[in-house]
Motif scaffolding. Structure first.
Motif, PDB file in Angstrom:
ATOM      1  N   SER A  69       0.996  -1.122  -0.208  1.00 11.17           N
ATOM      2  CA  SER A  69       0.242  -0.326   0.166  1.00 11.17           C
ATOM      3  C   SER A  69       0.485   1.645   0.418  1.00 11.17           C
ATOM      4  CB  SER A  69      -0.711   0.402   1.179  1.00 11.17           C
ATOM      5  OG  SER A  69      -0.023  -0.015   2.436  1.00 11.17           O
ATOM      6  N   GLY A  70       1.716   1.115  -0.152  1.00 10.22           N
ATOM      7  CA  GLY A  70       3.393   2.949   0.629  1.00 10.22           C
ATOM      8  C   GLY A  70       3.463   2.960   2.171  1.00 10.22           C
ATOM      9  N   GLY A  71       2.374   2.109   2.955  1.00 15.11           N
ATOM     10  CA  GLY A  71       2.525   2.641   4.136  1.00 15.11           C
ATOM     11  C   GLY A  71       4.054   2.286   4.617  1.00 15.11           C
ATOM     12  N   VAL A  72       4.246   2.372   5.619  1.00 13.44           N
ATOM     13  CA  VAL A  72       5.380   1.946   6.583  1.00 13.44           C
ATOM     14  C   VAL A  72       5.418  -0.286   6.568  1.00 13.44           C
ATOM     15  CG1 VAL A  72       4.647   2.285   9.169  1.00 13.44           C
ATOM     16  CG2 VAL A  72       7.062   1.896   8.483  1.00 13.44           C
ATOM     17  N   SER A  76       7.454  -2.081   4.569  1.00 11.72           N
ATOM     18  CA  SER A  76       8.687  -2.751   5.614  1.00 11.72           C
ATOM     19  C   SER A  76       8.463  -3.928   5.361  1.00 11.72           C
ATOM     20  CB  SER A  76       7.978  -3.186   7.106  1.00 11.72           C
ATOM     21  OG  SER A  76       8.644  -1.463   7.398  1.00 11.72           O
ATOM     22  N   VAL A  77       7.482  -4.944   4.726  1.00 14.36           N
ATOM     23  CA  VAL A  77       7.625  -6.317   3.972  1.00 14.36           C
ATOM     24  C   VAL A  77       8.152  -6.233   3.252  1.00 14.36           C
ATOM     25  CG1 VAL A  77       5.624  -7.976   3.876  1.00 14.36           C
ATOM     26  CG2 VAL A  77       5.774  -6.852   6.102  1.00 14.36           C
ATOM     27  N   TYR A  78       7.765  -5.484   1.914  1.00 20.01           N
ATOM     28  CA  TYR A  78       8.381  -6.196   1.063  1.00 20.01           C
ATOM     29  C   TYR A  78       9.608  -5.875   0.778  1.00 20.01           C
ATOM     30  CZ  TYR A  78       8.700  -4.993  -3.600  1.00 20.01           C
ATOM     31  OH  TYR A  78       9.547  -5.268  -5.235  1.00 20.01           O
ATOM     32  N   GLY A  79      10.469  -4.809   1.553  1.00 23.55           N
ATOM     33  CA  GLY A  79      11.673  -4.660   1.796  1.00 23.55           C
ATOM     34  C   GLY A  79      12.385  -5.747   2.449  1.00 23.55           C
ATOM     35  N   ALA A  80      11.654  -6.235   3.279  1.00 25.10           N
ATOM     36  CA  ALA A  80      12.760  -7.144   3.918  1.00 25.10           C
ATOM     37  C   ALA A  80      12.179  -8.689   2.654  1.00 25.10           C
ATOM     38  CB  ALA A  80      11.728  -7.803   5.135  1.00 25.10           C
ATOM     39  N   CYS A  81      11.414  -8.707   2.386  1.00 23.72           N
ATOM     40  CA  CYS A  81      11.470  -9.619   1.318  1.00 23.72           C
ATOM     41  C   CYS A  81      12.257  -9.365   0.272  1.00 23.72           C
ATOM     42  CB  CYS A  81      10.118  -9.619   0.666  1.00 23.72           C
ATOM     43  SG  CYS A  81       9.032 -10.995   1.647  1.00 23.72           S
ATOM     44  N   ALA A  82      12.346  -8.450   0.039  1.00 23.10           N
ATOM     45  CA  ALA A  82      13.235  -8.266  -1.556  1.00 23.10           C
ATOM     46  C   ALA A  82      15.168  -8.888  -0.661  1.00 23.10           C
ATOM     47  CB  ALA A  82      13.439  -6.408  -1.649  1.00 23.10           C
ATOM     48  N   ARG A  83      15.646  -7.987   0.618  1.00 30.66           N
ATOM     49  CA  ARG A  83      16.524  -7.875   0.469  1.00 30.66           C
ATOM     50  C   ARG A  83      17.003  -9.520   1.290  1.00 30.66           C
ATOM     51  NH1 ARG A  83      15.739  -4.015   4.449  1.00 30.66           N
ATOM     52  NH2 ARG A  83      15.404  -5.517   5.800  1.00 30.66           N
ATOM     53  N   LEU A  84      16.549 -10.042   1.497  1.00 32.51           N
ATOM     54  CA  LEU A  84      16.400 -11.751   1.859  1.00 32.51           C
ATOM     55  C   LEU A  84      16.488 -12.142   0.342  1.00 32.51           C
ATOM     56  CD1 LEU A  84      13.970 -12.105   4.460  1.00 32.51           C
ATOM     57  CD2 LEU A  84      15.980 -12.723   5.047  1.00 32.51           C
ATOM     58  N   CYS A 105       1.539  -6.171  -4.828  1.00 36.62           N
ATOM     59  CA  CYS A 105       0.327  -6.352  -5.514  1.00 36.62           C
ATOM     60  C   CYS A 105      -0.547  -4.752  -5.014  1.00 36.62           C
ATOM     61  CB  CYS A 105      -0.636  -6.902  -5.904  1.00 36.62           C
ATOM     62  SG  CYS A 105       0.001  -8.478  -6.040  1.00 36.62           S
ATOM     63  N   SER A 106      -0.689  -4.374  -5.759  1.00 34.83           N
ATOM     64  CA  SER A 106      -1.130  -2.803  -5.275  1.00 34.83           C
ATOM     65  C   SER A 106      -2.640  -2.443  -5.686  1.00 34.83           C
ATOM     66  CB  SER A 106      -0.202  -1.875  -5.078  1.00 34.83           C
ATOM     67  OG  SER A 106       0.591  -2.864  -4.800  1.00 34.83           O
ATOM     68  N   VAL A 107      -3.404  -1.757  -4.809  1.00 36.77           N
ATOM     69  CA  VAL A 107      -4.692  -0.785  -5.347  1.00 36.77           C
ATOM     70  C   VAL A 107      -4.034   1.038  -4.926  1.00 36.77           C
ATOM     71  CG1 VAL A 107      -6.426  -0.013  -4.649  1.00 36.77           C
ATOM     72  CG2 VAL A 107      -6.606  -2.172  -4.401  1.00 36.77           C
ATOM     73  N   ILE A 108      -4.790   1.228  -6.597  1.00 36.49           N
ATOM     74  CA  ILE A 108      -4.376   1.427  -7.053  1.00 36.49           C
ATOM     75  C   ILE A 108      -5.684   3.208  -7.726  1.00 36.49           C
ATOM     76  CG2 ILE A 108      -1.785   1.997  -7.861  1.00 36.49           C
ATOM     77  CD1 ILE A 108      -2.251   2.406 -10.415  1.00 36.49           C
ATOM     78  N   TYR A 109      -5.299   4.861  -7.968  1.00 42.42           N
ATOM     79  CA  TYR A 109      -6.346   5.106  -8.673  1.00 42.42           C
ATOM     80  C   TYR A 109      -5.865   6.500  -8.917  1.00 42.42           C
ATOM     81  CZ  TYR A 109     -10.087   2.045  -5.681  1.00 42.42           C
ATOM     82  OH  TYR A 109     -11.119   1.933  -4.857  1.00 42.42           O
ATOM     83  N   ARG A 113      -7.808  11.890  -6.303  1.00 36.06           N
ATOM     84  CA  ARG A 113      -6.667  12.796  -4.853  1.00 36.06           C
ATOM     85  C   ARG A 113      -6.211  12.118  -4.110  1.00 36.06           C
ATOM     86  NH1 ARG A 113      -8.361  14.347   0.235  1.00 36.06           N
ATOM     87  NH2 ARG A 113     -10.159  14.055  -0.358  1.00 36.06           N
ATOM     88  N   VAL A 114      -6.878  10.701  -3.932  1.00 30.07           N
ATOM     89  CA  VAL A 114      -6.564   9.766  -3.136  1.00 30.07           C
ATOM     90  C   VAL A 114      -5.978   8.820  -4.026  1.00 30.07           C
ATOM     91  CG1 VAL A 114      -6.805   8.417  -1.057  1.00 30.07           C
ATOM     92  CG2 VAL A 114      -7.838  10.814  -0.971  1.00 30.07           C
ATOM     93  N   ASN A 115      -4.736   8.719  -3.905  1.00 29.93           N
ATOM     94  CA  ASN A 115      -3.997   7.563  -4.502  1.00 29.93           C
ATOM     95  C   ASN A 115      -2.836   7.615  -3.732  1.00 29.93           C
ATOM     96  OD1 ASN A 115      -3.149   5.810  -6.311  1.00 29.93           O
ATOM     97  ND2 ASN A 115      -2.588   7.758  -8.063  1.00 29.93           N
ATOM     98  N   GLU A 116      -2.119   6.290  -3.191  1.00 24.65           N
ATOM     99  CA  GLU A 116      -0.598   6.330  -2.734  1.00 24.65           C
ATOM    100  C   GLU A 116       0.206   5.453  -4.034  1.00 24.65           C
ATOM    101  OE1 GLU A 116      -2.335   2.799  -0.703  1.00 24.65           O
ATOM    102  OE2 GLU A 116      -2.538   3.908   1.386  1.00 24.65           O
ATOM    103  N   GLN A 117      -0.031   5.709  -5.340  1.00 24.77           N
ATOM    104  CA  GLN A 117       0.539   5.453  -5.692  1.00 24.77           C
ATOM    105  C   GLN A 117       1.595   6.120  -6.179  1.00 24.77           C
ATOM    106  OE1 GLN A 117      -0.922   5.287 -10.298  1.00 24.77           O
ATOM    107  NE2 GLN A 117       0.863   4.815 -10.740  1.00 24.77           N
ATOM    108  N   PRO A 118       1.968   7.523  -5.633  1.00 36.08           N
ATOM    109  CA  PRO A 118       3.499   7.998  -5.465  1.00 36.08           C
ATOM    110  C   PRO A 118       4.392   6.982  -4.836  1.00 36.08           C
ATOM    111  CG  PRO A 118       1.562   9.776  -5.525  1.00 36.08           C
ATOM    112  CD  PRO A 118       1.332   8.230  -5.544  1.00 36.08           C
ATOM    113  N   TRP A 119       4.020   6.484  -3.397  1.00 36.54           N
ATOM    114  CA  TRP A 119       4.843   5.759  -2.660  1.00 36.54           C
ATOM    115  C   TRP A 119       5.187   4.552  -2.438  1.00 36.54           C
ATOM    116  CZ3 TRP A 119       0.744   9.407  -0.919  1.00 36.54           C
ATOM    117  CH2 TRP A 119       0.845  10.209  -0.506  1.00 36.54           C
TER     118      TRP A 119
END
Length: 321
Positions: A69-72, A76-84, A105-109, A113-119
């Motif tokens: 989702s782009g949140g912490v 963090s889960v994605y980054g840990a998987c990538a690092r492993l 996999c992500s939901v984007i719009y 105005r409300v879109n988490e795509q940049p993160w």
């Protein structure tokens, strides 16, 4: 009527319908590990435990995705998987020599105005995960026809129609043949990321005259109240204003001219409550800042993690999957 059990509780019913509730699990008050006094060591230990937790849950033999989702939490889960994966430590279950692959996999719009795509894109860019990325943009036109299915799966009220995004995401993941999804939940509840938790910490430190910690909590409160945007200065001013308002409210709650019940003297029963007494009776347990004005940051974290916010989110997301 149907009632859910409290977390960590079981119920026994005898032949004469006598009920007995037993608590079989609770989060230990004392830590199960030795905690270092140095903050840097605690951060390192937390990171090691987190990465090992992700490694264990990624150990399977089927296509796997990470809901990003782009949140912490999810980043963090994605980054840990990538690092492993880079280290060669992300392995399949039956063939431990085989490196495990995954996709985000992500939901984007786009354009909304409300879109988490940049993160989301910033996270993918950092870990070079753009090639395996699967974005999902729900079609709002099908929402009316899918409402009955969403209600059937959830069975209880949810926070908003935004739950439609989750159901759309998991349907697309299922259609792609993916059966294991790693989710990110619990960081705000565990680390105090919600404004109400930061206010609880500020209240505790102010009441106990721990001034340096109170200053740190106040600065954190400004941060969580500051909305990121193009007008950075205005965002910061907004955060300062809201934090000052919270501080004033905390000081009023802690002032000596209060009744034993925690309300300011002379204000009792002056306002007619909008909610029923049954709902009001449960308010103290759901509010991290109690009506009595007694602030306990650690207790609030435990309540959010084991009783209120996190269990609710887990139930909603579990039923969506």
């Amino acid at each position: 009527q149907i009632h859910s059990r409290l977390p960590g509780h079981s119920m026994s019913v005898s032949k004469n319908r006598t009920q007995q509730n037993d608590k079989w699990w609770c989060l230990d008050t004392n830590p199960a590990i030795d905690v270092s006094q140095r903050f840097e060591d605690r951060v390192q230990h937390f990171g090691d435990l987190f990465e090992d937790s992700v490694r264990l849950r990624a150990r399977n033999d089927v296509p796997m995705a990470i809901s990003l989702s782009g949140g912490v939490d999810s980043a963090s889960v994605y980054g840990a998987c990538a690092r492993l994966h880079r280290k060669g430590d992300l392995r399949c279950a039956s063939n431990t020599r085989e490196i495990k692959d995954f996709r985000a996999c992500s939901v984007i719009y786009p354009g909304c105005r409300v879109n988490e795509q940049p993160w989301i894109e910033a996270c993918l860019k950092k870990w070079n995960g753009q090639d395996s990325y699967m974005p999902v943009t729900p079609n709002v036109e099908v929402l009316p026809s899918e409402l009955s299915d969403i209600v059937w799966f959830q069975e209880t009220p949810v926070w908003s129609p935004a739950i439609f995004s989750l159901h759309s995401l998991y349907r697309r993941i299922s259609e792609a043949g993916i059966r294991v999804v790693l989710e990110g939940h619990g960081a705000d509840e565990m680390l105090g990321g919600y404004p109400r938790l930061v206010k609880t910490a500020l209240g505790e430190y102010t009441a106990t005259s721990r001034l340096s910690e109170a200053v740190t909590a106040f600065r954190c409160l400004i941060g969580v109240h500051s909305v990121p945007g193009s007008i950075i200065n205005f965002s910061k001013l907004r955060g300062v204003g809201l934090a000052l308002g919270d501080l004033a409210s905390i000081l009023r709650k802690s002032s000596p001219n209060r009744t034993a019940g925690g309300r300011m003297a002379g204000t009792h029963n002056q306002k007619r409550p909008f909610f029923s007494q049954e709902l009001l009776a449960n308010r103290e347990g759901l509010n991290s800042i109690p009506e009595s004005g007694q602030y306990d940051f650690n207790c609030a974290l435990r309540r959010e993690f084991t009783e209120t916010t996190l269990p609710y989110f887990l139930r909603v997301f579990d039923r969506a999957t």
